[in-house]
Design an enzyme around this catalytic site. Structure first.
Site, PDB file in Angstrom:
ATOM      1  N   HIS A 123     -68.617 -33.712  42.951  1.00 12.11           N
ATOM      2  CA  HIS A 123     -69.335 -34.858  42.373  1.00 12.11           C
ATOM      3  C   HIS A 123     -68.593 -36.142  42.728  1.00 12.11           C
ATOM      4  O   HIS A 123     -67.805 -36.658  41.938  1.00 12.11           O
ATOM      5  CB  HIS A 123     -69.441 -34.691  40.857  1.00 12.11           C
ATOM      6  CG  HIS A 123     -70.281 -35.726  40.190  1.00 12.11           C
ATOM      7  ND1 HIS A 123     -70.811 -35.553  38.932  1.00 12.11           N
ATOM      8  CD2 HIS A 123     -70.694 -36.966  40.588  1.00 12.11           C
ATOM      9  CE1 HIS A 123     -71.506 -36.613  38.587  1.00 12.11           C
ATOM     10  NE2 HIS A 123     -71.437 -37.499  39.579  1.00 12.11           N
ATOM     11  N   GLU A 175     -73.198 -33.404  43.743  1.00 16.96           N
ATOM     12  CA  GLU A 175     -73.787 -34.133  42.634  1.00 16.96           C
ATOM     13  C   GLU A 175     -73.496 -35.622  42.774  1.00 16.96           C
ATOM     14  O   GLU A 175     -72.452 -35.999  43.317  1.00 16.96           O
ATOM     15  CB  GLU A 175     -73.203 -33.651  41.298  1.00 16.96           C
ATOM     16  CG  GLU A 175     -73.409 -32.181  41.020  1.00 16.96           C
ATOM     17  CD  GLU A 175     -72.813 -31.762  39.689  1.00 16.96           C
ATOM     18  OE1 GLU A 175     -73.237 -30.713  39.170  1.00 16.96           O
ATOM     19  OE2 GLU A 175     -71.930 -32.470  39.170  1.00 16.96           O
ATOM     20  N   HIS A 187     -71.637 -28.605  32.062  1.00 17.15           N
ATOM     21  CA  HIS A 187     -70.874 -29.626  31.348  1.00 17.15           C
ATOM     22  C   HIS A 187     -70.277 -29.018  30.081  1.00 17.15           C
ATOM     23  O   HIS A 187     -70.977 -28.718  29.126  1.00 17.15           O
ATOM     24  CB  HIS A 187     -71.681 -30.872  30.980  1.00 17.15           C
ATOM     25  CG  HIS A 187     -70.804 -32.090  30.836  1.00 17.15           C
ATOM     26  ND1 HIS A 187     -70.477 -32.898  31.897  1.00 17.15           N
ATOM     27  CD2 HIS A 187     -70.165 -32.599  29.775  1.00 17.15           C
ATOM     28  CE1 HIS A 187     -69.689 -33.873  31.494  1.00 17.15           C
ATOM     29  NE2 HIS A 187     -69.466 -33.714  30.203  1.00 17.15           N
TER      30      HIS A 187
END
Length: 242
Positions: free
Chosen positions: A43, A73, A194
């Site tokens: 990410h 991401e 997450h």
């Protein structure tokens, strides 16, 4: 079986803190794959404070050589999309991060952000890159992601993790279960991520047909405490048993 994708941003953050390639992000990713991970997540945020755009090329080559997927991401800024188009990861997960955001803390407002997301999703589809939108489980417009052209959604799981083991936790879990069913009925694949960890992952994966979980921060913390071999082995066992 749910695929386990390891997010290695925290390793990149450690690397950047010393100004040289130590720890080696590519070597750590390879180690994760050796220990049972099914893929790698990266990410790169807009300030590239941990993962860098150059890591997309390096890890893309590693994943291609290993026959596994790289999930990239990020916020769909022009720079980010250009990198994705150049290196073509297997999956691109679009996340609504502000430029100075510490960590992801909410999903897209799929209705309000439709004008931004729809052309980006079309670009990804044209390049045969699987797309996913980071969404909140209680977003009433979640299924609109399919109409916009997304292949999958990634459910933002912090509310589940934060309330795991509390009286409110079961109610929130049922909300995630309902969201997953709704997305699947609309023809969307479902990923999740997450703050999932070794304590709460098994319960979450009793939700049917979660295709992939992306886990990073917890892996690093748990590996410091227990060692990476033990930790990755446990994660792989949980994902393969669902």
């Amino acid at each position: 079986m749910t695929k386990l994708s390891i997010n290695i941003n925290k390793i990149a953050l450690l690397r950047n803190s010393r100004g040289r390639n130590y720890p080696d992000v590519q070597a750590f990713a390879a180690r994760c794959l050796d220990l049972g991970a099914d893929g790698i997540t990266l990410h790169p945020r807009q300030d590239q404070r941990h993962a860098r755009y150059s890591d997309v090329e390096t890890l893309g080559a590693l994943c291609k050589a290993r026959g596994v997927e790289l999930n990239v991401e990020g916020y769909p800024s022009p720079d980010f999309i250009e990198v994705v188009k150049r290196f073509r990861p297997a999956q691109c997960t679009l996340v609504p991060d502000a430029a100075d955001q510490l960590t992801s803390d909410h999903g897209w407002d799929v209705h309000q952000d439709a004008a931004l997301l729809k052309p980006v999703l079309a670009e990804l589809k044209a390049l045969d890159i699987r797309s996913s939108l980071f969404v909140d489980y209680d977003n009433p417009d979640l299924v609109l992601a399919k109409e916009l052209g997304a292949d999958r959604v990634e459910l933002y799981t912090e509310p589940y993790a934060e309330n795991f083991g509390t009286p409110q936790g079961e109610q929130i879990f049922q909300g995630f279960l309902a969201a997953c069913k709704l997305a699947q009925q609309a023809g969307l694949g479902v990923n999740a991520g997450h703050d999932l960890n070794l304590d709460n992952l098994a319960k979450f994966l009793t939700i049917p047909d979660i295709l992939e979980v992306s886990i990073g921060h917890a892996v690093i913390v748990e590996s410091i405490e227990s060692g990476i071999v033990s930790v990755l082995t446990k994660y792989a066992e949980i994902c393969r048993s669902c």
